[in-house]
Design an enzyme around this catalytic site. Structure first.
Site, PDB file in Angstrom:
ATOM      1  N   HIS A  27       0.827  -1.211   0.000  1.00 21.14           N
ATOM      2  CA  HIS A  27       0.000   0.000   0.000  1.00 21.14           C
ATOM      3  C   HIS A  27       0.857   1.254   0.000  1.00 21.14           C
ATOM      4  CE1 HIS A  27      -3.614  -2.423   1.677  1.00 21.14           C
ATOM      5  NE2 HIS A  27      -3.677  -2.319   0.368  1.00 21.14           N
TER       6      HIS A  27
ATOM      7  N   ARG B 114      23.439  -5.042  -8.720  1.00 16.31           N
ATOM      8  CA  ARG B 114      22.898  -3.682  -8.692  1.00 16.31           C
ATOM      9  C   ARG B 114      22.063  -3.405  -7.451  1.00 16.31           C
ATOM     10  NH1 ARG B 114      17.743  -2.927 -11.522  1.00 16.31           N
ATOM     11  NH2 ARG B 114      16.865  -4.880 -12.263  1.00 16.31           N
TER      12      ARG B 114
ATOM     13  N   CYS C 293      15.582   1.546 -22.547  1.00 14.27           N
ATOM     14  CA  CYS C 293      14.464   1.616 -21.609  1.00 14.27           C
ATOM     15  C   CYS C 293      14.939   1.511 -20.171  1.00 14.27           C
ATOM     16  CB  CYS C 293      13.432   0.521 -21.892  1.00 14.27           C
ATOM     17  SG  CYS C 293      14.090  -1.150 -21.766  1.00 14.27           S
TER      18      CYS C 293
END
Length: 867
Positions: free
Chosen positions: A465, A721, A758
């Site tokens: 949430h 990463r 991208c």
């Protein structure tokens, strides 16, 4: 070694039970065979049944290197087939048929066999396997299972030690299996303190019957020649929480102590907080884009744990139950009132929370604890909520993230019962970064309209949430940041929701850059260079809500639709119809515009239970992305069919690409599958060095490529990463990464085919001209970055981009690459003449003078790539 044969009517059931059992013995070394099903029909569908000949063959296969064979059966004719197999077999190895329950018995037998148990012991363990479940559910236990589960004394020569159960779920099946495996070499027993039962470490079922929960003390005793070393191994498992973590453990220090020494207990369940020093960079998962610097405000501690020793007299218990019922109604009303004042996602989440507060199961379970055990109302609610939270956490995935909802309701109940103040989001006018262990739904919903400009939590995921509301409000957010609560209140932090980083007390220059970047630059809907060359500027999206936001921001299309976000809340794969509905929600807003869809990229930091079932030592180098189709080809086939149906139903121009491609054979096979499904424009992600080096060959079999710079940097520099201390290696400005991008761009020019980016690099205004010069034809990014990248490109010509690209290809370091690009772009701008036309390039005007500076373009503005 004892071998095991599992006989089942269903091949699927047999393989699934075996997969579950083998998860209990990660070290392997167990000989297990499955004889299940009766073959397949003409269409390849499995036929239910059993085959005595197949059972006999499996027994004989095990006979060569096993001292005995245990046979488990599911039901009915499986027993008859197993009995017949004893007559058909050609070996004379001892064989035992057991009436043990099929799944539970197989788990217990595998663990016992791995620990070196005899045929009698393995058979007894299998037969007693229902004891733990029967005891937990309150039924009569099998006498054989309960026989040893009694207080016992260690052997006279035994080495003993007291340990604390630190993992949240206590000693369940997996920890018990680890204990059994570590106990090989000595006779190890466990006793629940102070006066609970004991069990042999070689017995999975008896360890489960102990019922050892988090915070319990357990006495270990080991006898035999290797007792000392074995005891150290077992104690280390308890210290580590059996690899499940130690969150909420009441013992934050050493978990072991010599026998007889009191074990120190922390008064509270909160773990110690380690201070975070200035200059540190913490990493987590960016779930809402943007980059903001603001002082830290820490969310208050949760409501304290109610007294566990308070016992309510029998005559007062019904009155205490009515207190729980009144609290349920009051909390539900409070949340409904907040929901009425909220909008969008926040309102939906608060509505769900109000339903959870009035959940009859939660209220009923808490009431039972009052009536049966004399718990106080507050304590009963606390214990019932913890039980629900543990059940959710055990399910994993998105369901596990709902545990924060349960904790929120628990705290509100207890606060209502005890008349306490529930800590929440502070009401402040000045901007601040909110840091918390986790954020309850009601707290997250309260962010709307307040001074919170960034969120950082130690827990949570992309579908929590916190993440949903942060994205809907446009607040940068990073979740899963270990140690975040150790950041001191009041210190300024730089939160980068795109990179997933939190920089502590950054310097003035970094803050100034972040402040400038925070200014939202509008995007006109068309990306182009100063000389008119078009560069498509697209958006990265994860679902329908992201797609609507991307259209509103002016994105020309979608360069990366991360379809895994449609799968994250699942313990099993979504159906084709479910996928079609999800994909149409993304395609519908982009009528007649390009949408590039990436097929499922599960694995590594995005494991899915139905796609990544195995534990891998190096998940980033393992079965992820397209490689999942090696194990589960139906997943890819279903997804391609669903995409084709969604594309047919909508008017978007749909293209599909596969992640984690390393070879030309993989690219070719994917292209054939996609086109066979009806998707005719097919590409691949360039994320591995091998794919970059083979880009020209890849473009012989696909229609386009898209570079994922995040993973390309990870694999090129061999640097995880997600590891904060290697963050400087995961930089798209690394010369090795730029040279690989240049190789891909050259291949695209050679074939005249599109090359997109991208990854994170596409949103960097300073890097965008360099990428274009390297041969990139489109850039896809978070929608917030579109305007800044468009402005940077509009300030430069194609010749300047090419010059900058040539300059970085000779750089040796990140700093060299950045300065070389800036110098090349600045030189190109300075060389323009006042009368320069839009199509003129800096490279074609060798004799320009300083007077040409008057014709500079927007490259000299504050929003340009150079200053």
């Amino acid at each position: 070694m004892i071998g095991i044969v599992a006989v089942s009517h269903s091949a699927r059931l047999g393989e699934a039970a075996l997969e579950l059992a083998l998860q209990m013995v990660q070290g392997g070394g167990v000989r297990v065979r499955v004889a299940a099903g009766a073959g397949a029909d003409a269409d390849g569908a499995p036929i239910l049944g059993t085959d005595a000949v197949a059972v006999a063959a499996e027994i004989d296969d095990l006979a060569s290197d096993c001292d005995g064979v245990l046979v488990l059966m599911d039901l009915g004719s499986a027993v008859l087939s197993a009995e017949l197999a004893l007559e058909l077999r050609s070996s004379d190895v001892p064989v035992r048929l057991t009436p043990a329950p099929f799944v539970e018995g197989l788990l217990a037998a595998v663990v016992s066999a791995a620990a070196g148990g005899s045929l009698d012991l393995v058979a007894a363990e299998a037969s007693a396997a229902l004891g733990a479940k029967t005891g937990q559910l309150g039924g009569p236990q099998d006498a054989s299972a309960a026989g040893e589960a009694r207080p016992g004394e260690p052997q006279p020569d035994a080495v003993t030690r007291v340990v604390v159960v630190r993992n949240p779920l206590g000693i369940h099946a997996r920890p018990a299996a680890l204990i059994a495996e570590a106990s090989v070499g000595a006779d190890v027993r466990l006793r629940l303190l102070p006066d609970g039962p004991d069990a042999s470490a070689a017995s999975l079922s008896r360890m489960l019957i102990l019922g050892a929960a988090q915070g319990d003390d357990v006495e270990l005793s080991a006898s035999g020649a290797g007792a000392g070393a074995v005891l150290e191994r077992v104690a280390a498992l308890f210290d580590d929480g059996f690899g499940e973590g130690t969150e909420g453990s009441p013992d934050g220090a050493a978990a072991t102590a010599p026998a007889g020494t009191p074990v120190a207990r922390a008064a509270e369940h909160a773990s110690a907080v380690t201070p975070v020093l200035a200059g540190a960079v913490l990493r987590g998962r960016g779930v809402s884009g943007g980059r903001v610097a603001a002082p830290v405000v820490l969310l208050g501690s949760p409501v304290g744990e109610p007294d566990p020793d308070l016992v309510v007299p029998a005559a007062d218990r019904e009155r205490e139950v009515s207190v729980i019922e009144r609290a349920s109604a009051a909390v539900a009303d409070q949340l409904r009132g907040r929901a009425a004042r909220a909008t969008g996602e926040a309102r939906a989440i608060l509505d769900a929370s109000s339903l959870l507060a009035s959940d009859p199961e939660l209220v009923g379970e808490a009431s039972q604890r009052v009536r049966m055990q004399g718990r106080s109302a507050a304590r009963a609610v606390w214990e019932a909520a913890i039980a629900d939270e543990e059940r959710l956490a055990a399910l994993g995935g998105r369901t596990a993230e709902r545990a924060a909802d349960i904790r929120d309701i628990r705290d509100r109940f207890v606060a209502e019962i005890l008349d306490l103040v529930v800590p929440g989001v502070p009401d402040r006018d000045e901007p601040f970064t909110l840091i918390a262990t986790d954020l309850a739904p009601a707290d997250a919903a309260a962010l709307d309209g307040g001074g919170c400009v960034a969120l950082v939590t130690e827990k949570g995921g992309p579908t929590s949430h916190t993440a949903i509301i942060a994205r809907s409000l446009g607040i940068p957010a990073v979740v899963g940041v270990a140690g975040a609560t150790g950041i001191a209140a009041g210190i300024t932090v730089l939160v980068d929701g795109d990179r997933g980083t939190v920089e502590i007390a950054p310097d003035a220059a970094t803050l100034a850059a972040a402040e400038a970047a925070a200014v939202l630059v509008p995007f006109g809907g068309e990306g182009a260079l100063a000389d008119g060359r078009r560069i498509a500027l697209l958006a990265n999206v994860g679902g329908a809500a992201d797609a609507v936001a991307a259209v509103a921001s002016g994105a020309e299309g979608v360069g990366l639709f991360r379809t895994e976000f449609c799968f994250l809340d699942r313990v099993d794969a979504p159906t084709i119809d479910e996928q079609v509905a999800a994909y149409r929600g993304v395609l519908a807003p982009f009528r007649d515009r390009r949408v590039v869809v990436r097929t499922l990229d599960a694995g590594s930091d995005k494991p899915l239970p139905f796609a990544n079932a195995d534990v891998e030592d190096n998940p980033a180098l393992g079965v992820r992305g397209l490689r999942i189709a090696r194990r589960s080809p139906a997943l890819l086939d279903d997804q391609l069919r669903a995409l084709a149906r969604a594309a047919e139903a909508e008017s978007a121009v749909v293209e599909v690409m596969a992640p984690m491609v390393s070879t030309v054979e993989e690219a070719r096979a994917f292209a054939e599958s996609a086109r066979a499904a009806g998707l005719m424009t097919v590409g691949i992600m360039i994320e591995t060095p091998s794919a970059a080096l083979l880009a020209s060959e890849m473009l012989e079999v696909v229609d386009f490529v898209s570079i994922g710079t995040n993973d390309l940097a990870q694999y090129t520099l061999a640097a995880d990463r997600l590891l904060a201390e290697l963050g400087e290696l995961n930089d798209p400005w690394q010369p090795a990464v730029l040279r690989l991008i240049g190789a891909v761009g050259d291949a695209g020019r050679r074939w005249g085919l599109p090359v997109g980016v991208c990854g994170e690099a596409a949103a960097d205004p300073a890097l965008a001209p360099v990428l274009v010069g390297l041969g990139v034809t489109s850039l896809s990014m978070t929608p917030r970055a579109l305007g800044r990248v468009a402005a940077a490109l509009a300030a430069v010509t194609e010749a300047q981009c090419v010059a900058a690209a040539e300059a970085v290809l000779t750089a040796a370091t990140v700093a060299d690459a950045r300065s070389a690009a800036a110098e090349a772009l600045a030189a190109g701008a300075a060389g323009e003449t006042a009368a320069g036309v839009a199509g003129e390039t800096a490279a074609g005007v060798a004799g320009e003078t300083a007077a040409g500076a008057a014709g500079e373009t927007a490259a000299g503005t504050a929003d340009g790539p150079v200053v």
